[in-house]
Design a protein around this motif. Sequence first.
Motif, short mmCIF file in Angstrom:
data_model
loop_
_atom_site.label_atom_id
_atom_site.label_comp_id
_atom_site.label_asym_id
_atom_site.label_seq_id
_atom_site.Cartn_x
_atom_site.Cartn_y
_atom_site.Cartn_z
N LEU A 9 38.87 22.77 31.96
CA LEU A 9 37.89 23.84 31.85
C LEU A 9 37.58 23.96 30.35
CD1 LEU A 9 37.55 26.79 33.96
CD2 LEU A 9 37.76 27.36 31.56
N ILE A 10 36.31 23.83 30.01
CA ILE A 10 35.88 23.83 28.61
C ILE A 10 35.21 25.16 28.30
CG2 ILE A 10 34.47 22.66 26.88
CD1 ILE A 10 34.53 20.19 28.83
N GLY A 11 35.66 25.81 27.24
CA GLY A 11 35.10 27.08 26.83
C GLY A 11 35.07 27.18 25.31
N ARG A 12 34.89 28.41 24.82
CA ARG A 12 34.81 28.59 23.38
C ARG A 12 35.32 29.97 22.98
NH1 ARG A 12 29.05 29.19 24.84
NH2 ARG A 12 28.61 31.40 24.58
N LYS A 13 35.74 30.05 21.73
CA LYS A 13 36.12 31.31 21.10
C LYS A 13 35.27 31.46 19.85
CE LYS A 13 40.53 31.45 20.19
NZ LYS A 13 42.00 31.49 20.08
N PRO A 14 35.20 32.65 19.28
CA PRO A 14 34.41 32.83 18.06
C PRO A 14 34.93 31.96 16.91
CG PRO A 14 35.04 34.95 18.99
CD PRO A 14 35.79 33.91 19.75
N ALA A 15 34.07 31.72 15.95
CA ALA A 15 34.46 31.00 14.74
C ALA A 15 35.56 31.78 14.03
CB ALA A 15 33.27 30.81 13.82
N GLN A 16 36.43 31.06 13.33
CA GLN A 16 37.53 31.69 12.61
C GLN A 16 37.28 31.60 11.11
OE1 GLN A 16 41.36 30.20 13.83
NE2 GLN A 16 40.68 29.92 15.93
N GLY A 17 37.61 32.65 10.40
CA GLY A 17 37.52 32.63 8.94
C GLY A 17 36.15 32.21 8.46
N ASP A 18 36.12 31.23 7.58
CA ASP A 18 34.88 30.73 7.00
C ASP A 18 34.29 29.55 7.77
OD1 ASP A 18 34.98 32.62 4.98
OD2 ASP A 18 36.06 31.30 3.60
N ASP A 19 34.82 29.27 8.98
CA ASP A 19 34.31 28.15 9.78
C ASP A 19 32.82 28.33 10.06
OD1 ASP A 19 36.84 27.09 9.85
OD2 ASP A 19 37.23 27.59 11.94
N GLU A 20 32.10 27.22 10.02
CA GLU A 20 30.67 27.23 10.33
C GLU A 20 30.43 27.33 11.83
OE1 GLU A 20 26.73 24.41 9.56
OE2 GLU A 20 28.67 23.80 8.77
N PHE A 21 31.32 26.70 12.62
CA PHE A 21 31.14 26.61 14.07
C PHE A 21 32.27 27.32 14.81
CE2 PHE A 21 29.41 22.62 12.21
CZ PHE A 21 28.07 22.88 12.44
N LYS A 22 32.10 27.45 16.13
CA LYS A 22 33.07 28.13 16.98
C LYS A 22 34.30 27.25 17.23
CE LYS A 22 29.45 30.68 19.36
NZ LYS A 22 29.66 32.08 19.17
N THR A 23 35.31 27.85 17.86
CA THR A 23 36.52 27.13 18.26
C THR A 23 36.34 26.67 19.71
OG1 THR A 23 37.95 28.36 16.76
CG2 THR A 23 39.00 27.33 18.65
N ALA A 24 36.47 25.37 19.95
CA ALA A 24 36.39 24.83 21.31
C ALA A 24 37.76 24.95 21.97
CB ALA A 24 35.96 23.37 21.27
N ILE A 25 37.75 25.30 23.25
CA ILE A 25 38.98 25.39 24.02
C ILE A 25 38.86 24.46 25.21
CG2 ILE A 25 40.44 26.87 25.44
CD1 ILE A 25 39.56 29.20 23.72
N ILE A 26 39.86 23.63 25.41
CA ILE A 26 39.93 22.76 26.59
C ILE A 26 41.27 23.05 27.27
CG2 ILE A 26 39.90 20.40 27.48
CD1 ILE A 26 38.34 19.64 24.90
N ALA A 27 41.19 23.65 28.45
CA ALA A 27 42.39 23.98 29.22
C ALA A 27 42.59 22.94 30.31
CB ALA A 27 42.26 25.37 29.83
N LEU A 28 43.83 22.45 30.46
CA LEU A 28 44.18 21.45 31.47
C LEU A 28 44.90 22.14 32.62
CD1 LEU A 28 43.91 19.97 28.67
CD2 LEU A 28 45.43 18.27 29.58
N PHE A 29 44.55 21.72 33.86
CA PHE A 29 45.12 22.33 35.06
C PHE A 29 45.58 21.26 36.04
CE2 PHE A 29 42.12 25.35 33.33
CZ PHE A 29 42.74 26.58 33.50
#
Length: 97
Positions: A9-29
């Motif tokens: 399942l692929i999702g995202r979280k907000p950018a962290q600190g000075d990052d230009e882009f968001k944080t990608a999340i890939i959850a394995l099931f």
Amino acid sequence: MKYKTNNILIGRKPAQGDDEFKTAIIALFDVNNPHKTGTPPTKVLEYRNTEKIRIQGLNCTYYLEGNDIVVNNLIEVTIDVDQVKSLITITGIQGKG
């Protein structure tokens, strides 16, 4: 990196600190459609400052309600990260479903 898994399942979280882009999340099931059963992931991978994810050669579904991409019927998945390009490429092997 290769992972033996049934679903991602692929999702995202907000950018962290000075990052230009968001944080990608890939959850394995271990099960298909875990978003319907509440099954917890076996592993959660986070990739900071990611501009895009390419999904190559896999049948996947995008759920507008949750803004997630679900890839079922996997045998294995390979996740390659190019930090210079802020790019993740996902390939794998799917069984019939």
